[in-house]
Scaffold this active site. Structure first.
Site, PDB file in Angstrom:
ATOM      1  N   HIS A  85      -6.873  11.740   4.513  1.00  0.00           N
ATOM      2  CA  HIS A  85      -8.267  11.561   4.910  1.00  0.00           C
ATOM      3  C   HIS A  85      -8.924  12.899   5.165  1.00  0.00           C
ATOM      4  CE1 HIS A  85     -11.606  10.626   7.832  1.00  0.00           C
ATOM      5  NE2 HIS A  85     -11.941  10.033   6.720  1.00  0.00           N
TER       6      HIS A  85
ATOM      7  N   ASP B 287      -3.852   7.041  -3.968  1.00  0.00           N
ATOM      8  CA  ASP B 287      -3.766   6.016  -2.934  1.00  0.00           C
ATOM      9  C   ASP B 287      -4.265   4.701  -3.531  1.00  0.00           C
ATOM     10  OD1 ASP B 287      -3.831   4.493  -0.654  1.00  0.00           O
ATOM     11  OD2 ASP B 287      -5.206   5.784   0.452  1.00  0.00           O
TER      12      ASP B 287
ATOM     13  N   GLU C  92     -11.064   1.165  -0.675  1.00  0.00           N
ATOM     14  CA  GLU C  92     -10.170   0.073  -0.286  1.00  0.00           C
ATOM     15  C   GLU C  92     -10.949  -0.929   0.545  1.00  0.00           C
ATOM     16  OE1 GLU C  92      -6.935   1.088   2.382  1.00  0.00           O
ATOM     17  OE2 GLU C  92      -7.972   2.901   3.005  1.00  0.00           O
TER      18      GLU C  92
ATOM     19  N   ASP D  27       0.859  -1.189   0.000  1.00  0.00           N
ATOM     20  CA  ASP D  27       0.000   0.000   0.000  1.00  0.00           C
ATOM     21  C   ASP D  27       0.893   1.235   0.000  1.00  0.00           C
ATOM     22  OD1 ASP D  27      -1.973   1.892   0.351  1.00  0.00           O
ATOM     23  OD2 ASP D  27      -2.750   1.068   2.228  1.00  0.00           O
TER      24      ASP D  27
ATOM     25  N   GLU E 247      -7.089  -1.627  -3.498  1.00  0.00           N
ATOM     26  CA  GLU E 247      -7.553  -0.245  -3.344  1.00  0.00           C
ATOM     27  C   GLU E 247      -7.356   0.555  -4.620  1.00  0.00           C
ATOM     28  OE1 GLU E 247      -6.710   3.476  -0.240  1.00  0.00           O
ATOM     29  OE2 GLU E 247      -5.193   1.903  -0.498  1.00  0.00           O
TER      30      GLU E 247
ATOM     31  N   HIS F 107     -12.028   5.952   2.353  1.00  0.00           N
ATOM     32  CA  HIS F 107     -12.053   7.325   2.869  1.00  0.00           C
ATOM     33  C   HIS F 107     -11.954   8.317   1.727  1.00  0.00           C
ATOM     34  CE1 HIS F 107      -7.622   7.315   2.178  1.00  0.00           C
ATOM     35  NE2 HIS F 107      -7.775   6.035   2.476  1.00  0.00           N
TER      36      HIS F 107
END
Length: 447
Positions: free
Chosen positions: A308, A231, A333, A220, A428, A300
């Site tokens: 976030h 992300d 994710e 990640d 994700e 998020h």
């Protein structure tokens, strides 16, 4: 990047994950990306029934455009090296980067695709879109190199630094000069969480952990250009026994991506994700195990320079009525587990971030004052890890760092783990809620 919800609450912190409960049964996976070097593939129809144009009756097939990966760039003659070291801006000298997967909105939002007003709004956002696309192309090229080159026997430090050195090279920001990390580079530290550890593990200095043949490793990491964070995460295994676990989580993530849209309630997305994931089971060591959605982890939203922004996307059934809105960016994710489907803080902390709402308090520890100055100038509110402080030449900073955490200025994000002996997986993607279409900015031909 993941985050854990506070006990009993359906809220979430900086890295992005939530809680609820529910039931599940089955779902179809979004069709995987095609060969993006062939422009003629952009208009092929795939994944029947994913788009509803608003007309009653039969569902229609959706046309998807994948990122066009132009080897050597648009008009450029350079090609990427292995490991990746050629900046993306050199591969695309015209400054225009490949778009992500384009998905038309459904139902009452289907008008957006052709609305002149919405198209005008879209054109006004071109600069920020191009920064996201540049960061996404960095992510794709680095992760595809990583997928080919990560092997059992390598140390986690070797793997993390290989990814991070590549991201820094491709963004053109090495992060060793004051403020350079804020212009571009790593969006957050590379998470290399093994087996029952689901998220937020990256090696600290001196870590000797070695990747094993039977490990399930979540990779990640984020890239960013001017705080536009991409992300995206994937899971690596070397033993086919885990294939169904990975298939379940990939299906769940693709389901969440498909269901997301303007005015969609995040609780409904969570229910669809859980139904998809928990329709799978996996046989490990002769035992048939259900795949459970980790109920206190979630997706998020993302805002500039903050991984976030305040909204969460559950991965289990939820009564959360929060809606996704035009212009927002979300990390979808999902995490699956063969254990309890619930994570707790465990092991040594490596991830940190300065709080956007950090209080202005007097710091009595001199090393804390010095360290805060370094963090503010080099990372701002972007997450960082201890290795990044080592890289900047800081020594004996743990006392100061702990003082910043206890003062509420810096947030610590310990590794998040299910029960020992279990296996967890993660996939994700980052999606942009553009005025006219939904763009899965991080989609590639790998996942």
């Amino acid at each position: 990047m993941a985050a854990k919800v506070a006990e009993g609450l359906e809220s979430m912190n900086l890295n992005g994950s939530a809680t609820v409960n529910g039931h599940a049964n089955g779902a179809k996976e979004v069709a995987s990306a095609k060969d993006e070097n062939d422009d003629s593939d952009d208009d092929k129809e795939e994944d029947a029934g994913n788009v509803d144009t608003g007309a009653p009756g039969a569902a229609k097939k959706k046309k998807k455009r994948k990122p066009k990966k132009k080897k050597g760039g648009a008009g450029g003659s350079k090609t990427q090296t292995s490991p990746p070291r050629v900046p993306i801006s050199d591969l695309f000298p015209n400054g225009q980067y490949p778009e992500g997967e384009i998905c038309e909105y459904r139902n009452e939002n289907s008008f957006r695709t052709t609305s002149e007003e919405k198209r005008h709004l879209d054109r006004m956002n071109n600069d920020y879109l191009n920064e996201y696309r540049q960061g996404a192309e960095v992510h794709r090229q680095v992760r595809q190199w990583a997928q080919k080159n990560i092997k059992p026997g390598q140390t986690l430090t070797e793997i993390a630094e290989g990814i991070e050195d590549s991201v820094r090279a491709l963004t053109g920001h090495q992060g060793l000069e004051e403020g350079d990390n804020i212009k571009g580079g790593m969006g957050f530290p590379t998470g290399l969480s093994i087996n029952h550890c689901a998220a937020h593990y990256t090696p600290n200095a001196g870590n000797k952990m070695v990747l094993q043949e039977d490990d399930v490793m979540k990779v990640d990491f984020g890239s960013h250009i001017n705080g536009r964070i991409v992300d995206s995460a994937f899971t690596m295994t070397f033993n086919p026994v885990y294939d169904n676990l990975l298939a379940a989580v990939k299906d769940a993530t693709n389901t969440g991506v498909r269901e997301a849209g303007i005015d969609v309630r995040v609780g409904d997305i969570g229910a669809a994700i859980q139904e998809a994931m928990e329709s799978y089971e996996v046989e490990i060591k002769g035992q048939m195990l259900p795949v459970k959605a980790i109920r206190n982890l979630n997706g998020h939203d993302i805002v500039q320079y903050s991984i976030h922004g305040g909204k969460s996307v559950p991965i289990v059934k939820s009564h959360d009525q929060t809606k996704m809105e035009e212009g927002e960016i979300f990390a979808i994710e999902t995490f699956g587990s063969t254990g309890k489907g619930y994570v707790r803080d465990d092991m040594e902390t490596s991830h940190y971030a300065k709080r956007a709402d950090a209080p202005n308090v007097a710091l009595r520890v001199s090393s804390a004052r010095s360290l805060l100055n370094t963090i503010t100038k080099n990372f701002g509110t972007l997450p960082f890890c201890r290795r990044y402080l080592d890289r900047l030449g800081h020594e004996k900073y743990l006392l100061g760092l702990n003082n910043l955490v206890s003062s509420g200025i810096v947030e610590a994000y310990p590794p998040l783990c299910d029960v020992k002996g279990s296996y967890t997986a993660q996939f994700e993607h980052t999606i942009l809620m553009r005025p006219t279409v939904k763009e899965v900015i991080s989609r590639g031909d790998d996942y």
